[in-house]
Design a protein around this motif. Structure first.
Motif: not given
Length: 264
Positions: A135-136, A138, A158-160, A171, A220-224
């Motif tokens: 779990l990333y 942010g 982020t991860a996106n 990241h 894809k993780g744009q907003w963690p």
């Protein structure tokens, strides 16, 4: 959220004090303790040495982070103090992990730093999450600067890979900058809502990172940024990868006047 009674703050004051309409103070530290004393251990934990660029020189030596003149003074010093530590330079920093974290709100910090090659101070936020390598969560960098640059940096990680200024295998980052003299006092701020993060310098907006409306990007993780984050303050030094390599004969120093957090 419960109020953190830091630096003499009472709950009544917290209910009455706000940075702007609709906000109330939930955390503050004015660093008003006795000269040479340590920041409140009910709030802050000293950072420990780690494997990364930013934390490789951390040490528990008290003079690397102490209260003086109503300020939290963070230092990087040539190692003339710890004989059994072979590092040539030692640095200081603190975090509120496990003691204070918040989800959404306005954070402001008043600080100045000493500009020189290798300087790499920061005020930033990491997620208060269970240990989970998959779990990333942010990262939010309220303030950074490097070397002698007349620039402050304000960054989200982020991860996106679709929304980025720079990529690496770990990241993504979106960076905003402001031209100013970082060796003078400024107030750096970050307002975080369920849909965006806006950075400020002396009350003026510098840039905004927004939550995507695209479900694919979110997947894809744009907003963690939908969980609590804790605060980190540190005087780090560079290794040549971004900030220049530290001069191990010189003193590095960042002073923090106060930190305050408000929520709606």
């Amino acid at each position: 959220m419960s109020v953190v009674l830091a630096g003499g703050l009472t709950e009544a004051v917290a209910q009455q004090t706000g940075a702007r309409p609709g906000y109330q103070m939930v955390f503050r530290d004015e660093f008003t303790g006795k000269n040479g004393s340590q920041p409140d251990t009910a709030i802050w934990t000293r950072l420990r040495k780690g494997p990364s660029t930013w934390d490789r020189h951390f040490s528990p030596l008290s003079r690397l982070g102490e209260l003086r003149g109503g300020k939290l003074v963070l230092r990087g010093l040539p190692n003339r103090y710890v004989a059994d530590d072979k590092r040539e330079l030692l640095t200081g920093g603190f975090k509120t992990q496990g003691k204070f974290a918040f989800q959404y709100g306005l954070l402001e910090v008043r600080l100045k730093t000493r500009n020189r090659d290798g300087n790499f101070p920061a005020v930033w936020l990491l997620p208060q999450l269970p240990n989970d390598d998959k779990l990333y969560g942010g990262e939010i960098d309220v303030f950074e600067t490097v070397d002698r640059r007349s620039l402050s940096y304000h960054t989200v990680h982020t991860a996106n890979y679709a929304d980025t200024d720079a990529t690496d295998k770990k990241h993504i980052q979106k960076v905003f900058t402001k031209e100013l003299k970082t060796d003078r006092w400024h107030v750096y701020g970050m307002e975080w809502t369920p849909t965006d993060i806006t950075f400020y310098v002396d009350g003026d907006p510098v840039g905004t990172y927004r939550k995507s409306a695209d479900s694919g990007e979110l997947a894809k993780g744009q907003w963690p940024f939908d969980h609590p984050f804790y605060i980190i303050v540190n005087q780090a030094v560079g290794d040549g990868s971004w900030a220049k390599s530290a001069d191990v004969t010189q003193k590095y120093e960042t002073q923090i006047d106060w930190i305050r957090v408000y929520q709606k």
